[in-house]
Design an enzyme around this catalytic site. Structure first.
Site, PDB file in Angstrom:
ATOM      1  CG  ASP A 222       5.784  -1.069   7.252  1.00  0.00           C
ATOM      2  OD1 ASP A 222       6.318  -0.840   6.319  1.00  0.00           O
ATOM      3  OD2 ASP A 222       4.225  -1.575   7.306  1.00  0.00           O
ATOM      4  CG  ASN A 230      -3.075  -0.126  -1.258  1.00  0.00           C
ATOM      5  OD1 ASN A 230      -4.413   0.427  -1.718  1.00  0.00           O
ATOM      6  ND2 ASN A 230      -2.474  -0.388  -1.249  1.00  0.00           N
ATOM      7  CG  ASP A 239      -3.641   6.951  -2.817  1.00  0.00           C
ATOM      8  OD1 ASP A 239      -2.144   5.807  -3.186  1.00  0.00           O
ATOM      9  OD2 ASP A 239      -3.392   7.043  -4.608  1.00  0.00           O
ATOM     10  CD  GLU A 265       4.178  -0.553   3.552  1.00  0.00           C
ATOM     11  OE1 GLU A 265       5.123  -0.055   3.484  1.00  0.00           O
ATOM     12  OE2 GLU A 265       3.765  -1.201   4.884  1.00  0.00           O
TER      13      GLU A 265
HETATM   14  P1  GH3 Z   1       3.014  -5.872   6.400  1.00  0.00           P
HETATM   15  O1  GH3 Z   1       1.974  -5.668   7.359  1.00  0.00           O
HETATM   16  O2  GH3 Z   1       4.728  -7.017   6.337  1.00  0.00           O
HETATM   17  O3  GH3 Z   1       4.140  -4.740   6.360  1.00  0.00           O
HETATM   18  O4  GH3 Z   1       2.624  -5.797   5.016  1.00  0.00           O
HETATM   19  P2  GH3 Z   1       2.108  -4.345   4.152  1.00  0.00           P
HETATM   20  O5  GH3 Z   1       1.104  -5.507   2.681  1.00  0.00           O
HETATM   21  O6  GH3 Z   1       1.680  -3.501   4.760  1.00  0.00           O
HETATM   22  O7  GH3 Z   1       3.772  -4.841   3.613  1.00  0.00           O
HETATM   23  P3  GH3 Z   1       4.297  -4.958   2.407  1.00  0.00           P
HETATM   24  O8  GH3 Z   1       5.845  -4.376   2.165  1.00  0.00           O
HETATM   25  O9  GH3 Z   1       4.265  -6.539   1.314  1.00  0.00           O
HETATM   26  O10 GH3 Z   1       3.131  -4.069   1.017  1.00  0.00           O
HETATM   27  C1  GH3 Z   1       3.012  -2.912   0.834  1.00  0.00           C
HETATM   28  C2  GH3 Z   1       1.738  -1.746   0.193  1.00  0.00           C
HETATM   29  O11 GH3 Z   1       1.722  -1.178  -0.084  1.00  0.00           O
HETATM   30  C3  GH3 Z   1       1.823  -2.497  -1.121  1.00  0.00           C
HETATM   31  C4  GH3 Z   1       1.650  -1.502  -1.503  1.00  0.00           C
HETATM   32  O12 GH3 Z   1       0.618  -1.631  -3.212  1.00  0.00           O
HETATM   33  C5  GH3 Z   1       1.604  -0.242  -0.591  1.00  0.00           C
HETATM   34  N1  GH3 Z   1       1.627   0.918  -1.605  1.00  0.00           N
HETATM   35  C6  GH3 Z   1       3.035   1.358  -1.392  1.00  0.00           C
HETATM   36  N2  GH3 Z   1       3.226   3.042  -1.903  1.00  0.00           N
HETATM   37  C7  GH3 Z   1       1.941   2.868  -1.586  1.00  0.00           C
HETATM   38  C8  GH3 Z   1       1.182   4.503  -1.846  1.00  0.00           C
HETATM   39  O13 GH3 Z   1       1.592   5.101  -2.611  1.00  0.00           O
HETATM   40  N3  GH3 Z   1      -0.266   4.398  -2.220  1.00  0.00           N
HETATM   41  C9  GH3 Z   1      -0.669   3.057  -1.919  1.00  0.00           C
HETATM   42  N4  GH3 Z   1      -2.272   3.070  -1.856  1.00  0.00           N
HETATM   43  N5  GH3 Z   1      -0.637   1.967  -1.622  1.00  0.00           N
HETATM   44  C10 GH3 Z   1       0.636   2.077  -1.791  1.00  0.00           C
HETATM   45 MG    MG Z   2       3.562  -2.785   5.693  1.00  0.00          MG
HETATM   46 MG    MG Z   3       6.691  -1.498   4.372  1.00  0.00          MG
END
Ligand code: GH3
Ligand code: MG
Ligand code: MG
Length: 346
Positions: A222, A230, A239, A265
């Site tokens: 992860d 982002n 992306d 992610e």
């Molecule tokens: P942590 O270290 O706890 O994993 O923090 P994090 O910010 O990575 O985790 P969190 O679950 O809070 O947020 C996940 C982020 O991943 C938020 C979302 O915008 C981003 N994300 C998820 N899928 C996609 C995608 O397909 N494209 C983009 N650009 N971002 C994505």
């Molecule tokens: Mg994460």
């Molecule tokens: Mg995650």
């Protein structure tokens, strides 16, 4: 020209259609003998021909898919010769029995290759000509021959055309189905296996490992603080980074390893025939290759040989969250039954 090779189902169909054709031919000859106003030159030979038709029909029907493939050429050729004999035994050059050549032409056009159909039609043309030559002259024998041969050839061409059209449709449908299945298994952003396809791969690997007793490891990866990435660089850049990570990681693993996008992610990796120490090395390599200095946390679990795929994923996931709780940017991996997980930071 590639020869079409009928499967057993096709052979059963060929035998049923062939049997039906012989049955109808036998019945036509039998009926023509009892119909008023027809004086056949050799009725007893025609009775024998009709009986032969019924017997062949019954034999083909009873053996069906057990009939070897090459035999259908023999039954077709025999039908051709029988038809010419019936024309001859009728005593008339204008005998309507010649329409039975249609059977041979349509059967061949549907089940044989074009070259084989031409061979069967040539045989029909030859034996029909022989029968006409041996019969007492009556009108224009060549015209009978020509009309019959043109008619049956046209019928064969039409059927061949329909078969080609059907084969084209079947090929297009199979292609579409394969494409749809591919789409249903692929993550659209990264092109990796999607969660369902990855999980199926894991099930397959565990089944294989069950038989071979080889070790299997699962890693859940992860990205750290990806939301912040982002927020800072924008969703499009996010992306792009996800795509870049997927392609870099895909190149860094073995063909036997299965990498999937498990969620937003979060990635998942199955490492067959891999002990946990080597899995840690592989994951360290992957972590070091992430572009833009993006960090990630990873939980690794080795299959205990019994747990379900879901339990194994849950164990790797629990270690991923342990890695997050320990401050992120690290691997938590512990061999099976070890109490304290091994922790590796950067
Ligand atoms: P942590 O270290 O706890 O994993 O923090 P994090 O910010 O990575 O985790 P969190 O679950 O809070 O947020 C996940 C982020 O991943 C938020 C979302 O915008 C981003 N994300 C998820 N899928 C996609 C995608 O397909 N494209 C983009 N650009 N971002 C994505
Ligand atoms: Mg994460
Ligand atoms: Mg995650």
């Amino acid at each position: 020209m590639t020869e079409r090779r009928p499967a057993d189902g096709d052979r059963a169909l060929m035998a049923s259609v062939g049997a039906l054709m012989y049955l109808v031919a036998g019945a036509v000859v039998a009926l023509s003998l009892v119909a008023p106003g027809h004086d056949m030159a050799n009725p007893s030979a025609l009775v024998a021909g009709s009986v032969a038709g019924f017997v062949t029909a019954a034999w083909m029907w009873l053996l069906r898919e057990r009939l070897p493939r090459h035999l259908f050429h023999l039954t077709s050729a025999a039908g051709t010769v029988m038809t010419a004999l019936c024309v001859y035994w009728s005593g008339e050059q204008s005998s309507p029995y010649s329409f039975l050549f249609l059977w041979v032409a349509t059967f061949g056009a549907y089940f044989f290759t074009p070259a084989q159909v031409v061979a069967h039609l040539s045989l029909a043309g030859a034996v029909y000509a022989l029968a006409l030559v041996e019969l007492p002259p009556e009108g224009d024998a060549f015209e009978h021959w020509l009309l019959t041969m043109v008619g049956v050839s046209l019928a064969a061409a039409v059927i061949r055309q329909l078969v080609s059209a059907r084969e084209g449709l079947e090929a297009a449908r199979e292609q579409l189905l394969a494409h749809t299945i591919e789409l249903a298994r692929t993550d659209p952003l990264t092109g990796l296996l999607n969660r369902r396809a990855w999980y199926e791969r894991l099930e397959e690997e565990l089944e294989r490992a069950q038989r071979s007793s080889a070790p299997v490891c699962v890693a859940m990866l992860d990205l750290d603080y990806f939301k912040a990435f982002n927020d800072e660089h924008g969703h499009i850049a996010g992306d792009d980074l996800l795509r870049a990570i997927a392609s870099v990681w895909k190149l860094a693993i073995r063909p036997a390893d299965s990498l999937g996008r498990y969620g937003g992610e979060e990635f998942a990796l199955v490492l067959p025939e891999c002990e946990i120490e080597r899995a840690v090395e592989v994951i360290e390599r992957l972590r070091a290759s992430v572009p833009r200095d993006q960090r990630c946390s990873v939980g690794i679990a080795r299959w205990d040989g019994q747990e379900t795929p879901l339990d194994l994923v849950a164990r790797a996931d629990a270690r991923l969250y342990a890695a997050k709780n320990l401050g992120r940017d690290r691997i938590v991996a512990a061999p099976w039954r070890t109490e304290t997980p091994a922790v590796r930071g950067r």
